[in-house]
Design a protein around this motif. Structure first.
Motif, PDB file in Angstrom:
ATOM      1  N   GLU A 300       0.806  -1.223   0.000  1.00  0.00           N
ATOM      2  CA  GLU A 300       0.000   0.000   0.000  1.00  0.00           C
ATOM      3  C   GLU A 300       0.835   1.267   0.000  1.00  0.00           C
ATOM      4  N   TYR A 301       2.155   1.144   0.164  1.00  0.00           N
ATOM      5  CA  TYR A 301       3.016   2.330   0.220  1.00  0.00           C
ATOM      6  C   TYR A 301       3.578   2.705  -1.147  1.00  0.00           C
ATOM      7  N   GLY A 302       3.374   1.840  -2.133  1.00  0.00           N
ATOM      8  CA  GLY A 302       3.880   2.129  -3.463  1.00  0.00           C
ATOM      9  C   GLY A 302       5.373   1.893  -3.608  1.00  0.00           C
ATOM     10  N   LEU A 303       5.956   1.093  -2.722  1.00  0.00           N
ATOM     11  CA  LEU A 303       7.384   0.799  -2.785  1.00  0.00           C
ATOM     12  C   LEU A 303       7.644  -0.388  -3.710  1.00  0.00           C
ATOM     13  N   LYS A 304       8.773  -0.368  -4.371  1.00  0.00           N
ATOM     14  CA  LYS A 304       9.188  -1.532  -5.142  1.00  0.00           C
ATOM     15  C   LYS A 304       9.667  -2.598  -4.168  1.00  0.00           C
ATOM     16  N   ALA A 305       9.145  -3.803  -4.297  1.00  0.00           N
ATOM     17  CA  ALA A 305       9.478  -4.861  -3.341  1.00  0.00           C
ATOM     18  C   ALA A 305      10.913  -5.344  -3.495  1.00  0.00           C
ATOM     19  N   SER A 306      11.429  -5.312  -4.711  1.00  0.00           N
ATOM     20  CA  SER A 306      12.795  -5.778  -4.943  1.00  0.00           C
ATOM     21  C   SER A 306      13.733  -4.593  -5.106  1.00  0.00           C
ATOM     22  N   MET A 307      15.017  -4.846  -4.840  1.00  0.00           N
ATOM     23  CA  MET A 307      16.011  -3.786  -4.971  1.00  0.00           C
ATOM     24  C   MET A 307      16.468  -3.641  -6.417  1.00  0.00           C
ATOM     25  N   PHE A 308      16.657  -4.752  -7.104  1.00  0.00           N
ATOM     26  CA  PHE A 308      17.057  -4.728  -8.504  1.00  0.00           C
ATOM     27  C   PHE A 308      16.873  -6.104  -9.121  1.00  0.00           C
ATOM     28  N   SER A 309      16.983  -6.168 -10.431  1.00  0.00           N
ATOM     29  CA  SER A 309      16.810  -7.413 -11.163  1.00  0.00           C
ATOM     30  C   SER A 309      18.158  -7.933 -11.658  1.00  0.00           C
ATOM     31  N   SER A 310      18.163  -9.201 -12.036  1.00  0.00           N
ATOM     32  CA  SER A 310      19.388  -9.780 -12.591  1.00  0.00           C
ATOM     33  C   SER A 310      19.767  -9.089 -13.893  1.00  0.00           C
ATOM     34  N   ARG A 311      18.778  -8.697 -14.653  1.00  0.00           N
ATOM     35  CA  ARG A 311      19.041  -8.019 -15.921  1.00  0.00           C
ATOM     36  C   ARG A 311      19.769  -6.702 -15.702  1.00  0.00           C
ATOM     37  N   ASP A 312      19.340  -5.949 -14.687  1.00  0.00           N
ATOM     38  CA  ASP A 312      19.996  -4.678 -14.389  1.00  0.00           C
ATOM     39  C   ASP A 312      21.435  -4.882 -13.899  1.00  0.00           C
ATOM     40  N   VAL A 313      21.608  -5.872 -13.045  1.00  0.00           N
ATOM     41  CA  VAL A 313      22.939  -6.121 -12.486  1.00  0.00           C
ATOM     42  C   VAL A 313      23.908  -6.562 -13.582  1.00  0.00           C
ATOM     43  N   LEU A 314      23.480  -7.509 -14.416  1.00  0.00           N
ATOM     44  CA  LEU A 314      24.364  -8.056 -15.445  1.00  0.00           C
ATOM     45  C   LEU A 314      24.639  -7.047 -16.559  1.00  0.00           C
ATOM     46  N   SER A 315      23.729  -6.094 -16.764  1.00  0.00           N
ATOM     47  CA  SER A 315      23.930  -5.081 -17.802  1.00  0.00           C
ATOM     48  C   SER A 315      24.735  -3.887 -17.295  1.00  0.00           C
TER      49      SER A 315
END
Length: 318
Positions: A300-315
């Motif tokens: 309900e707070y509109g926060l992204k549950a994850s910090m980052f994705s594997s795609r972002d890290v690897l790119s």
């Protein structure tokens, strides 16, 4: 082998996904400091019960289980011990109920607690295993973090309620202006939560896999073998069988969500051993702090549950 993923998980958790929902559908509609709020807080304090934390959360903390493994395992019943001449268990110890023993052979562990057949009703929600150099973070203070985190969430609810009330009074036909005001608050809330996590030592994080029920044993075996070789992070857990056909969660832990190099190293190892396909859907990394506060994908707070994705890290975006 094809890994089945939770439907639309990448869309729910991706950076492009909207987590904000309908701005007018929010439960916080009280004015801070009024009598209703005072009464609500008084009732909340009077009804506070620490038992759920100590009975439900504390025993399942990564650090609690790690610390238990460091202590000698003693069995009061000799029949519960494994004999030293056993090929699968070279040392006489009691068998941990929910995790791999300190000297337990991988094949023995996997056959003893296969996630496809180990029932939730028998041992609880998780099966655990740890790396050869894993150490418990005994300085983490989850209760203190929960207090700080809950206060931050309540403060955000109050601020967002005030902004929504102002927006409704203005008679604005669109929510663009309200969104521009709420987004900085959300960003500050996220940073404040992570800062509170750092202050209290709640810094574990995990890469999350969602294999299908049919594939969970094979995927879990890859995790256990790689972790035993020191190729992954601090530890890992897999969900037990709850008698449903839904995908099973496997968490591969790292010791600190702020250590981006270690987070990336673990991810690359997961790619190397076949746990992650760079051409397939990405997987996501979540900090334990958000898990403790029950911040899920549709919070309900509109926060992204994850910090980052594997795609972002690897790119290289992270």
């Amino acid at each position: 082998m094809e890994i089945l993923w939770i439907s639309d998980l990448d869309q729910i958790l991706s950076d492009d996904s909207s987590f904000y929902g309908n701005l007018h559908q929010h439960p916080a509609d009280i004015t801070p400091g009024d009598e209703n709020e005072k009464n609500r807080l008084s009732q909340h304090a009077a009804s506070f019960d620490p038992e759920p934390y100590w009975s439900g959360i504390h025993p399942n903390l990564l650090s609690t289980i790690q610390n238990g493994l460091r202590a000698p395992l003693i069995s009061s019943n000799p029949e519960e011990e494994l004999q030293s001449e056993s090929a699968d268990q070279p040392e006489t110890t009691a068998i941990p109920k929910t995790q791999r023993g300190r000297k337990e052979h991988i094949s023995h562990f996997l056959s003893r607690l296969p996630p496809s057949k180990t029932l939730f009703s028998d041992i609880g929600p998780w099966i655990w295993t740890f790396g050869p150099t894993s150490k418990a973070q005994l300085d983490q203070d989850v209760p203190a973090f929960l207090r700080k985190g809950t206060d931050l969430l309540r403060a955000f609810e109050t601020q967002s309620a005030e902004l929504r009330a102002e927006h409704d009074k203005s008679g604005a036909k669109t929510t663009a202006r309200l969104t521009r005001k709420l987004n900085p608050l959300r960003h500050s809330l996220e940073q404040d939560i992570l800062h509170a996590a750092r202050e209290t030592g709640v810094v574990y994080g995990k890469w999350m896999l969602f294999p299908g029920a049919r594939d969970v044993d094979n995927v879990w075996k890859k995790v256990v073998v790689a972790l035993d070789k020191g190729e992954l992070g601090d530890g890992a857990k897999v969900a037990t069988n709850d008698l449903s056909d839904k995908a099973r969660l496997i968490c591969v832990y790292t010791k600190d969500f702020g250590d981006k190099e270690d987070v990336k190293r673990v991810l690359k190892s997961m790619v190397a051993v076949g746990l992650v396909d760079v051409q397939d859907r990405p997987i996501y990394y979540k900090c334990d702090a958000f898990t403790h506060l029950d911040i899920t994908s549709k919070n309900e707070y509109g926060l992204k549950a994850s910090m980052f994705s594997s795609r972002d890290v690897l790119s290289g975006k992270v």
